[in-house]
Design an enzyme around this catalytic site. Sequence first.
Site, short mmCIF file in Angstrom:
data_model
loop_
_atom_site.label_atom_id
_atom_site.label_comp_id
_atom_site.label_asym_id
_atom_site.label_seq_id
_atom_site.Cartn_x
_atom_site.Cartn_y
_atom_site.Cartn_z
N ALA A 165 0.87 -1.18 0.00
CA ALA A 165 0.00 0.00 0.00
C ALA A 165 0.90 1.23 0.00
CB ALA A 165 -0.92 0.00 1.21
N ILE B 103 4.91 -1.38 3.01
CA ILE B 103 4.74 0.05 2.74
C ILE B 103 5.45 0.41 1.44
CG2 ILE B 103 5.16 2.38 3.61
CD1 ILE B 103 5.27 0.94 6.45
N LYS B 104 4.73 1.04 0.56
CA LYS B 104 5.25 1.36 -0.77
C LYS B 104 5.70 2.82 -0.81
CE LYS B 104 3.90 -0.03 -5.47
NZ LYS B 104 2.72 -0.36 -6.31
N LEU B 105 6.94 3.03 -1.23
CA LEU B 105 7.54 4.37 -1.27
C LEU B 105 8.17 4.62 -2.63
CD1 LEU B 105 9.56 4.17 2.08
CD2 LEU B 105 7.39 5.37 1.76
#
Length: 217
Positions: free
Chosen positions: A56, A82-84
């Site tokens: 996400a 966690i998508k960055l």
Amino acid sequence: MKFFVDTADVKEIRELNDLGLVDGVTTNPSLILKSGRDIIEVTKEICNIVKGPVSAEVAATEYEQMMKEAAVIARIADNICIKLPVTLDGLKACKALTSEGHKVNMTLCFSANQALLAAKAGATFISPFIGRLDDTGINGMELIAEIRTIYDNYDFRTEILAASVRTVNHVKEAALIGADVVTAPPATLKALVKHPLTDKGLETFLADWAKTGQKIA
């Protein structure tokens, strides 16, 4: 190779998961928009369906806000990733989050240098975008090969997650090169099983079986 499905469509995810074809899920702001649902609500539902990592994405570009949004996303479920974005602030956030034990997927990767930095920052996954590179006239698979070589040279544990996958050939080529994961839309994953000779052979076998007049069950 692991297969992730690139969608926020819960129905599609559930169907592929029931087939045993889903090792994880990737989402992004565009897919959340397409779903028409609240990001927290739909992501939580997806995490309850799939046991593997569910990516996400934060919607921030600066470190402090990235960390605030990441904290909210991380609380959704234990299998959250966690998508960055691969930016300086994104790399800083990646280092901080992975140091705390969170899984991080560094996205929007278009160069081997970006992938190298992501691995140095401790990323769980790096997501090179094959299709978008192809659109510019650059062979996206060459990037996958470059990253594979670099990661193998230095024994980086970051997994190569081939993204922006549009065709079954993309999947095959990524597998041949040695990508750890492919994420693709549901239609592309389903198309992997298709071959005209399989259909033709099945048709012949069924016709011949009918002529025997037998039943197995």
